[in-house]
Design a protein around this motif. Structure first.
Motif, PDB file in Angstrom:
ATOM      1  N   ALA A  85       1.176  -1.187  -0.594  1.00 23.03           N
ATOM      2  CA  ALA A  85       0.144  -0.078   0.046  1.00 23.03           C
ATOM      3  C   ALA A  85       0.893   0.813   0.087  1.00 23.03           C
ATOM      4  N   ALA A  86       1.849   0.874   0.788  1.00 24.72           N
ATOM      5  CA  ALA A  86       2.657   2.052   0.580  1.00 24.72           C
ATOM      6  C   ALA A  86       3.664   2.671  -0.469  1.00 24.72           C
ATOM      7  N   LYS A  87       3.934   1.477  -1.356  1.00 25.59           N
ATOM      8  CA  LYS A  87       4.554   1.147  -2.880  1.00 25.59           C
ATOM      9  C   LYS A  87       3.603   1.955  -4.185  1.00 25.59           C
ATOM     10  N   VAL A  88       2.272   1.362  -3.671  1.00 25.14           N
ATOM     11  CA  VAL A  88       1.346   2.461  -4.497  1.00 25.14           C
ATOM     12  C   VAL A  88       0.667   3.995  -4.487  1.00 25.14           C
ATOM     13  N   GLU A  89       0.998   3.969  -2.927  1.00 19.27           N
ATOM     14  CA  GLU A  89       0.426   5.654  -2.557  1.00 19.27           C
ATOM     15  C   GLU A  89       1.590   6.684  -2.831  1.00 19.27           C
ATOM     16  N   GLY A  94       3.859  10.344  -6.368  1.00 16.74           N
ATOM     17  CA  GLY A  94       4.813  10.761  -8.174  1.00 16.74           C
ATOM     18  C   GLY A  94       4.483  11.150  -8.963  1.00 16.74           C
ATOM     19  N   ALA A  95       2.737  10.569  -9.843  1.00 20.72           N
ATOM     20  CA  ALA A  95       2.711  10.600 -10.843  1.00 20.72           C
ATOM     21  C   ALA A  95       2.238  12.102 -10.529  1.00 20.72           C
ATOM     22  N   MET A  96       1.415  12.220  -9.074  1.00 18.12           N
ATOM     23  CA  MET A  96       0.821  13.485  -9.486  1.00 18.12           C
ATOM     24  C   MET A  96       1.202  14.831  -8.700  1.00 18.12           C
ATOM     25  N   SER A  97       2.519  14.529  -8.682  1.00 17.41           N
ATOM     26  CA  SER A  97       3.261  15.839  -8.572  1.00 17.41           C
ATOM     27  C   SER A  97       3.818  17.033  -9.460  1.00 17.41           C
ATOM     28  N   ASP A 109       1.964  -0.323 -13.019  1.00 17.83           N
ATOM     29  CA  ASP A 109       2.758   0.718 -14.109  1.00 17.83           C
ATOM     30  C   ASP A 109       1.325   2.142 -13.423  1.00 17.83           C
ATOM     31  N   ALA A 110       2.301   3.296 -13.345  1.00 18.62           N
ATOM     32  CA  ALA A 110       1.289   4.739 -13.249  1.00 18.62           C
ATOM     33  C   ALA A 110       0.637   5.102 -14.348  1.00 18.62           C
ATOM     34  N   ARG A 192       8.332  10.232 -17.204  1.00 13.98           N
ATOM     35  CA  ARG A 192       7.730   9.638 -16.139  1.00 13.98           C
ATOM     36  C   ARG A 192       6.151   9.904 -16.599  1.00 13.98           C
ATOM     37  N   ALA A 193       5.411   8.867 -15.324  1.00 17.24           N
ATOM     38  CA  ALA A 193       4.112   8.509 -15.735  1.00 17.24           C
ATOM     39  C   ALA A 193       3.323  10.448 -15.323  1.00 17.24           C
TER      40      ALA A 193
END
Length: 245
Positions: A85-89, A94-97, A109-110, A192-193
């Motif tokens: 769950a921590a990796k998903v978060e 990161g993808a929304m940063s 994949d994100a 990156r995504a």
């Protein structure tokens, strides 16, 4: 000067010096040891504080049986789920940063919603021609984000689109971003995504500022981006405010 008993009387510096001499002499006297023998009958320290309380006790351990093993397995599984769950978060954050409006994790994949806009046109026949993508209306200059990780295959002028960016992804799929105002990437660049790759524009054969998004399969066929995005957890209607009436 002598006193009444014939003892010299000292004064001033002589008196001080004599006092120091007497103190020094006293300090040099030997100190006698205590002549009393040690009391061997005194109780031991352990007895005085309750020796029986200090006696080692046999450790009491729980019985380890099959139930205990199941509990350990459950705890291990819970810990792994927490790590996942921590990796998903972390991946989604990161993808929304860079400002992407929405992100999900699909098959490890994100993926992100490529822009914040309003869904105005879908895939299929339109005005007597085939429309191979979906349109998301937004003001000129609105950021466009890489749908997922990939390599920039093309970036620049394109017939019909005015300008575009084409990304190639690891599975051979390509995502196409058309009618852009300007590109922020170059051919051969890895992205990156969620990376910002372009800006919404109104170039080419366009009736208003929007992002035209296409999805090309590895065999070159063009697929409807709407169900493709929905299958992966990205809802165009929810993310962009719904379809234009």
């Amino acid at each position: 000067m002598a006193g009444a008993l014939g003892i010299p009387v000292l004064s001033g510096d002589d008196a001080v010096e004599d006092s120091y001499s007497r103190l020094s002499a006293s300090a040099m006297l030997p100190v006698s040891a205590d002549p009393r023998p040690a009391d061997t009958t005194a109780p031991a320290v352990t007895s005085a504080i309750g020796g029986e309380q200090l006696a080692p006790q046999a450790a009491s351990l729980p019985n380890l049986d099959e139930t205990t093993e199941v509990d350990v397995a459950s705890l291990t599984k819970a810990a792994r789920m927490g790590e996942q769950a921590a990796k998903v978060e972390q991946a989604i954050s990161g993808a929304m940063s860079h400002g992407a409006p929405e992100a999900v994790l699909y098959d490890g994949d994100a993926l992100v919603m490529p822009t914040a806009g309003r869904f105005t046109s879908g895939f299929g026949a339109r005005w007597g021609v085939q429309h191979y993508g979906i349109d998301l209306a937004a003001p000129i200059g609105t950021p466009i984000f890489a749908l997922t990780d990939g390599v920039v295959e093309k970036a620049g002028p394109a017939s019909g689109f005015g300008m575009w960016v084409v990304l190639k992804h690891a599975d051979g799929t390509k995502s196409v971003y058309g009618h852009i105002n300007r590109s922020l990437v170059e051919a051969g660049q890895e992205v990156r995504a969620g990376d910002e790759i372009a800006e919404v524009g109104n170039r080419g054969q366009s009736t208003g500022p929007h992002l035209h998004l296409e999805i090309w399969q590895s065999d070159g066929s063009k697929t409807n981006p709407l169900p493709w995005l929905t299958e992966r957890g990205l809802d165009v209607g929810n993310a962009t405010g719904g379809r234009d009436a």
